[in-house]
Design an enzyme around this catalytic site. Sequence first.
Site, PDB file in Angstrom:
ATOM      1  N   ARG A  69      54.680 -13.939  76.171  1.00  0.00           N
ATOM      2  CA  ARG A  69      56.180 -13.588  75.979  1.00  0.00           C
ATOM      3  C   ARG A  69      56.412 -14.596  74.374  1.00  0.00           C
ATOM      4  O   ARG A  69      55.660 -15.190  74.161  1.00  0.00           O
ATOM      5  CB  ARG A  69      56.859 -13.678  76.693  1.00  0.00           C
ATOM      6  N   LYS A  84      73.002 -15.714  81.398  1.00  0.00           N
ATOM      7  CA  LYS A  84      73.268 -14.584  80.700  1.00  0.00           C
ATOM      8  C   LYS A  84      73.098 -12.576  81.214  1.00  0.00           C
ATOM      9  O   LYS A  84      74.391 -12.072  80.422  1.00  0.00           O
ATOM     10  CB  LYS A  84      71.418 -14.315  80.145  1.00  0.00           C
TER      11      LYS A  84
END
Length: 356
Positions: free
Chosen positions: A129, A34
């Site tokens: 998260r 990413k």
Amino acid sequence: MPHVEIDLSKIYYNAKILKEQLNKKGISIMGITKVVLGDPKIAKVIRDAGITYIGDSRIRNIKRLYNAKLGAKLVLIRNPSLSEIKQVVKYADISLNSELEILKNLSKEAIKLNKKHGVIIMVEMGDLREGFMPENLDLVIKRTLELEGIVLLGLGTNLKCFAGVIPDQKNMKRFSQIAASLQHKFGIRFEFVSGGNSANYKWVKNADDLGLVNNLRLGTALIIGAESIEDSPIHDLKQDTISLIAEIVQISKKPKNPTGKFSTNAFGEPSIFKNKKYRGKGVRSQALLDIGRQDIEEKGLVPIDNIDIMGASSDYLICDIKDNEYKIGEKVKFNMSYEALLRAMTSPFVEKRYVK
């Protein structure tokens, strides 16, 4: 035009060394792309180093990797969006999940396409998260095993990225215990017990007992040779894998003090000239480079030459070039932090060049 210079041989070297190191500890790697926008050339050298699972957080990047025909399993490491379910099942072999509704929709799409889609269930271990709360996992695993077209491949967790919680023996042991309990209860065996990301590197290297943890999802360690707790270099790995090169478009002698009243800059931040180290008598040799915050995070740039970065506007990087005798058009080279690299690779105004 500013550009990044990508040394594919150094990234290959990092991937090869990490694979050898972690294999000895019983840990497989998912190579995460990413930070480099799912770059197929970078993904290919990671695959060539023997890492057979390539992950990314954006489905558009997964599609790029799919079309590159890497011969690797592709893993979507961000919880799928409902609006992207069709693409996820089509292009990704595996996805990381923390919502039952998403899992049900993945199942429906997999049935339509007559495919088997692998899933890793994410577990909340304190970083707040993604992840199911541990007390809800019995129901989640039961429901997932009932879904047609879905193959439950394992559990995963993620630390350090939001709250900054550090992977340690306590939370990793608890994660292993959760995996063991679920395997026993449902009579299954997880292919992946994925303990986290590059922040887990030090724990894996130093721990005598890794429990059931058998996989890490590594991007920072692979690409820039650093662990991600203190962003410190990993011994034996290359850190200068990707460099930023920008061009000087102005050189001038500028007063060390601004003229007139000043407040905040274009981003609402206090003027750097409120800091006494930037003020003084006389002038400084100052250069403007053809890159700015639209393209990079200047606080993550480390110049190779002996110059100081004063700051950046949207379009310019402003540097104190000291006694360096640069000329207009000369190039200045920088190493980059993870954040600076992420921004540079994402910007369409930064050219990507490769060194083999």
